[in-house]
Design an enzyme around this catalytic site. Structure first.
Site, PDB file in Angstrom:
ATOM      1  N   LYS A   1      59.121  66.823  74.457  1.00 20.77           N
ATOM      2  CA  LYS A   1      59.186  66.965  72.999  1.00 20.77           C
ATOM      3  C   LYS A   1      59.267  65.574  72.368  1.00 20.77           C
ATOM      4  CE  LYS A   1      59.577  71.479  73.320  1.00 20.77           C
ATOM      5  NZ  LYS A   1      58.425  72.368  72.995  1.00 20.77           N
TER       6      LYS A   1
ATOM      7  N   SER B   1      52.642  73.134  73.092  1.00 20.72           N
ATOM      8  CA  SER B   1      53.674  72.759  72.127  1.00 20.72           C
ATOM      9  C   SER B   1      53.556  71.335  71.600  1.00 20.72           C
ATOM     10  CB  SER B   1      55.063  72.948  72.744  1.00 20.72           C
ATOM     11  OG  SER B   1      55.303  71.996  73.764  1.00 20.72           O
TER      12      SER B   1
END
Length: 246
Positions: free
Chosen positions: A143, A72
């Site tokens: 993230k 990701s």
């Protein structure tokens, strides 16, 4: 008369007066010992436990290795990278900034509350993940911060870019095969929370995927574990992670 006292005989290993015995000696097995005491398995085990406890404390309060389990955050972070998470980055009043790569506990925002697992298994897995030897808990995520409290975040503008407070973002960290977002959205980030996205947008489940859920995909600032500052392993990828925008 012979008045000279007879010389006493000394063995070759006997220290003379004033000589200091060596601090280190060698045991019959050839192992170097401190103070003449052999380094036994018991002492080696105690030293190992002390070192492990020190590393766990250091990891818990200062810098923690974090094993990257997914794609990701490519190309910034690759599967198998171990990033060094600075747990002091936001400890003394500083707040996460746009562009920071953060590790956070997604319980209540990205995942629901879960029943307690086996305590012994959880303890062992937690210790291994704290040392970067095992994948992190499935409630921990890494993230990039795109919006902070009060920001108006939109995707996409006329140029197909993410805009924050009307200013299009330059995002050089994005995976070259990705658009800034295939999912259109416009949100205002509540105070005390963050809007986060992965760098590999097509492979990242992030704030966009939780828009319709309780919390709206926002990550509370107090759930942030720390800032990913460096890639520590493998050595061929040793570099700073750095922020992407202000």
């Amino acid at each position: 008369m012979d008045t000279e006292a007879p010389h006493t005989q000394r063995g070759p290993s006997s220290p003379s007066a004033g000589e200091e015995r060596p601090r280190f000696a060698f045991s019959r097995t050839g192992r170097r010992t401190a103070g003449g005491r052999p380094l036994t398995w018991r002492r080696a085990g105690v030293l190992g436990v002390i070192c492990t406890v020190f590393l766990l404390l250091f990891s818990n309060f200062v810098v923690q290795p974090f094993l990257i389990p997914s794609r990701s955050m490519e190309p910034t972070l690759e599967v198998g990278d171990r990033v060094l998470v600075n747990k002091l980055a936001y400890r003394f009043g500083d707040q996460p900034r746009r562009g920071d790569v953060v590790v956070f506990d997604g319980t209540g925002s990205f995942v629901g509350e879960r029943p307690e697992d086996n305590p012994v298994g959880s303890l062992l897995h937690g210790a291994a993940s704290a040392l970067g030897l095992a994948e992190p808990s499935d409630t921990d995520f890494v993230k990039r911060v795109v919006g902070v409290g009060g920001d108006d975040v939109v995707c996409c503008d006329a140029g197909g870019r993410v805009a924050v407070n009307g200013v299009p973002l330059e995002e050089p960290y994005l995976h070259p095969a990705d658009a800034p977002s295939a999912v259109p959205f416009r949100i205002v980030v509540p105070l005390g929370t963050l809007w986060v996205m992965g760098d590999h947008r097509s492979q990242s489940r992030d704030s966009r995927d939780h828009l319709g859920e309780p919390g709206g995909g926002m990550v509370p600032v107090d759930k942030v574990i720390g800032r990913a500052d460096w890639i520590g392993w493998p050595l061929s990828r040793w570099t700073s992670v750095g922020g992407g925008h202000g």
